[in-house]
Write an enzyme that holds these catalytic residues in place. Structure first.
Site, PDB file in Angstrom:
ATOM      1  N   HIS A  48      41.789  34.324  94.814  1.00 50.78           N
ATOM      2  CA  HIS A  48      42.192  34.755  93.468  1.00 50.78           C
ATOM      3  C   HIS A  48      41.063  35.356  92.645  1.00 50.78           C
ATOM      4  CE1 HIS A  48      46.285  33.546  93.936  1.00 50.78           C
ATOM      5  NE2 HIS A  48      45.909  32.344  94.352  1.00 50.78           N
ATOM      6  N   CYS A  93      49.749  26.352  97.197  1.00 49.92           N
ATOM      7  CA  CYS A  93      48.598  27.088  97.720  1.00 49.92           C
ATOM      8  C   CYS A  93      47.662  26.162  98.501  1.00 49.92           C
ATOM      9  CB  CYS A  93      47.856  27.830  96.604  1.00 49.92           C
ATOM     10  SG  CYS A  93      48.569  29.474  96.252  1.00 49.92           S
TER      11      CYS A  93
HETATM   12  C1  HEC Z   1      44.986  32.769 101.326  1.00 47.76           C
HETATM   13  C2  HEC Z   1      44.876  33.196  99.967  1.00 47.76           C
HETATM   14  C3  HEC Z   1      45.139  32.166  98.867  1.00 47.76           C
HETATM   15  C4  HEC Z   1      44.432  31.024  98.587  1.00 47.76           C
HETATM   16  C5  HEC Z   1      43.258  30.453  99.351  1.00 47.76           C
HETATM   17  C6  HEC Z   1      45.031  30.455  97.398  1.00 47.76           C
HETATM   18  N1  HEC Z   1      46.071  31.226  96.980  1.00 47.76           N
HETATM   19 FE1  HEC Z   1      47.122  30.999  95.270  1.00 47.76          FE
HETATM   20  N2  HEC Z   1      48.326  32.545  95.800  1.00 47.76           N
HETATM   21  C7  HEC Z   1      48.178  33.333  96.925  1.00 47.76           C
HETATM   22  C8  HEC Z   1      49.283  34.297  97.004  1.00 47.76           C
HETATM   23  C9  HEC Z   1      49.504  35.335  98.097  1.00 47.76           C
HETATM   24  C10 HEC Z   1      50.085  34.052  95.878  1.00 47.76           C
HETATM   25  C11 HEC Z   1      51.388  34.791  95.488  1.00 47.76           C
HETATM   26  C12 HEC Z   1      51.059  36.149  94.960  1.00 47.76           C
HETATM   27  C13 HEC Z   1      50.100  36.058  93.835  1.00 47.76           C
HETATM   28  O1  HEC Z   1      50.492  35.779  92.682  1.00 47.76           O
HETATM   29  O2  HEC Z   1      48.885  36.174  94.115  1.00 47.76           O
HETATM   30  C14 HEC Z   1      49.435  32.972  95.117  1.00 47.76           C
HETATM   31  C15 HEC Z   1      49.867  32.510  93.890  1.00 47.76           C
HETATM   32  C16 HEC Z   1      49.201  31.560  93.114  1.00 47.76           C
HETATM   33  C17 HEC Z   1      49.556  31.189  91.764  1.00 47.76           C
HETATM   34  C18 HEC Z   1      50.707  31.766  90.948  1.00 47.76           C
HETATM   35  C19 HEC Z   1      50.260  33.021  90.245  1.00 47.76           C
HETATM   36  C20 HEC Z   1      51.264  33.507  89.239  1.00 47.76           C
HETATM   37  O3  HEC Z   1      51.083  34.604  88.704  1.00 47.76           O
HETATM   38  O4  HEC Z   1      52.221  32.807  88.937  1.00 47.76           O
HETATM   39  C21 HEC Z   1      48.671  30.223  91.361  1.00 47.76           C
HETATM   40  C22 HEC Z   1      48.647  29.508  90.024  1.00 47.76           C
HETATM   41  C23 HEC Z   1      47.778  29.979  92.464  1.00 47.76           C
HETATM   42  N3  HEC Z   1      48.119  30.820  93.503  1.00 47.76           N
HETATM   43  C24 HEC Z   1      46.763  29.043  92.462  1.00 47.76           C
HETATM   44  C25 HEC Z   1      45.962  28.761  93.551  1.00 47.76           C
HETATM   45  C26 HEC Z   1      45.075  27.634  93.619  1.00 47.76           C
HETATM   46  C27 HEC Z   1      44.841  26.618  92.517  1.00 47.76           C
HETATM   47  C28 HEC Z   1      44.488  27.674  94.840  1.00 47.76           C
HETATM   48  C29 HEC Z   1      43.523  26.674  95.445  1.00 47.76           C
HETATM   49  C30 HEC Z   1      44.036  25.305  95.550  1.00 47.76           C
HETATM   50  C31 HEC Z   1      44.993  28.856  95.534  1.00 47.76           C
HETATM   51  N4  HEC Z   1      45.917  29.470  94.725  1.00 47.76           N
HETATM   52  C32 HEC Z   1      44.597  29.295  96.794  1.00 47.76           C
HETATM   53  C33 HEC Z   1      47.157  33.270  97.823  1.00 47.76           C
HETATM   54  C34 HEC Z   1      46.184  32.271  97.864  1.00 47.76           C
END
Ligand code: HEC
Ligand code: HEC
Length: 281
Positions: free
Chosen positions: A199, A242
């Site tokens: 992110h 996530c």
């Molecule tokens: C492998 C890549 C990856 C990792 C590592 C990852 N995420 Fe994500 N995350 C995504 C994807 C793909 C989405 C859905 C599309 C987007 O909004 O980015 C998402 C969506 C989100 C959203 C929603 C965003 C929105 O606009 O509503 C949040 C909050 C979030 N992640 C938090 C986290 C947190 C906290 C962590 C660690 C614990 C994490 N992510 C780790 C790929 C990842």
């Protein structure tokens, strides 16, 4: 407008594909020898650039669906009813103290999460509501992520819609903010990812049929309705999702580290207007 089912399916499977794809695995391997201390990344794109790419990538698909009718609006209405429903041994409802339709709580959500001395830790809005139920109403705390808990949380938060997020990390909140941030940067799980790798470092990058979001807007629209869940859910449900995708063990709702991380992430969203309920794929 008619909802293009095929488009939804393609987009949903894109999320699954991204997770399954080896694409990010190669990033993880490349970075696997990095030390455990926080290494801050320079965001790959600004939030404005991300917004631009998002529009190019998805069009206004989610906006259109939300305009058609966000199913979470019904949940919000149920939250309004719950607010004036008497519960517990003291014969009170939330409205008994906070006014009809919560009018005295306008703007309250803008400063949450915040430090609370009685907890010696961070108090989220959800936690505050349960503290009121227990201490002021003599009612049982609501189970986190249950329908009623989300509905009430969503209603109270909606009283601050359009008002700017303004959480403080000064004074006693500071060490908890630092812990939340460290957790966001911590590598975990079998894939050895951190939240920040996706992110921050790779935000705005295309991964097959997906676009990874910049975290600037992550805390301004929860609770949201999500197509993938076919349900309304909280920001912490997203944390858990996530975390699972990273093949790490998710923490319980409202656990210390998730509350600290919610403070960290909400601080990143400072200055943005609250917009609940959100609508996401
Ligand atoms: C492998 C890549 C990856 C990792 C590592 C990852 N995420 Fe994500 N995350 C995504 C994807 C793909 C989405 C859905 C599309 C987007 O909004 O980015 C998402 C969506 C989100 C959203 C929603 C965003 C929105 O606009 O509503 C949040 C909050 C979030 N992640 C938090 C986290 C947190 C906290 C962590 C660690 C614990 C994490 N992510 C780790 C790929 C990842
Ligand atoms: C008997 C009166 C009473 C009842 C009933 C009550 N509260 Fe409270 N509430 C308070 C008081 C007093 C505070 C100030 C902080 C404290 O003393 O804990 C507060 C604080 C809050 C806050 C934080 C306000 C801020 O500006 O930080 C929220 C949000 C809230 N209550 C929501 C609710 C909800 C939702 C319910 C119903 C489940 C509820 N309260 C029931 C008395 C009450």
């Amino acid at each position: 407008m008619t909802i293009d089912k095929e488009k939804i399916i393609v987009m949903l499977s894109a999320v699954a594909l991204l997770i399954a794809s080896g694409l990010f695995y190669s990033y993880a391997v490349a970075d696997a020898n990095a030390s455990d201390t926080i290494k801050e990344y320079k965001p790959s794109v600004s939030s404005q650039e991300y917004e631009k790419r998002y529009k190019e990538f998805y069009g206004n698909f989610t906006e259109q669906m939300a305009e058609e009718g966000n199913p979470a609006d019904l949940t919000l209405d149920d939250g309004r009813d719950l607010f004036s429903t008497v519960a517990g041994s003291k014969g009170k409802s939330c409205a008994s103290c906070h006014g009809k339709d919560g009018k005295k709580l306008k703007g309250a959500a803008t400063s949450y999460p915040k430090y609370d001395a009685s907890l010696k830790g961070i108090k989220t809005l959800a936690l505050q509501i349960n503290m009121c139920r227990k201490n002021k109403m003599g009612a049982k705390p609501m189970k986190y992520e249950s329908y009623d808990q989300l509905a009430l949380d969503l209603f109270v938060k909606s009283l601050s819609n359009g008002m700017l997020i303004n959480v403080s990390i000064n004074g006693p909140a500071r060490p908890f903010y630092e812990k939340g941030k460290a957790f966001y940067y911590k590598r975990m799980g079998q894939l050895n990812f951190s939240c920040a790798i996706c992110h921050v470092k790779y935000a705005g990058h295309k991964a097959r049929a997906n676009l990874i979001s910049n975290n600037r807007h992550h805390a301004d629209h929860w609770p949201s309705y999500r197509l993938k869940w076919a349900k309304t859910g909280s920001l912490q449900r997203r944390f858990r999702g996530c975390t699972k995708n990273m093949r790490a063990k998710p923490l319980p709702y409202q656990s210390d580290l998730y509350r600290d991380m919610e403070l960290y992430m909400t601080y990143i969203s400072n200055g943005l207007p609250i917009k609940v309920p959100g609508f996401r794929m």
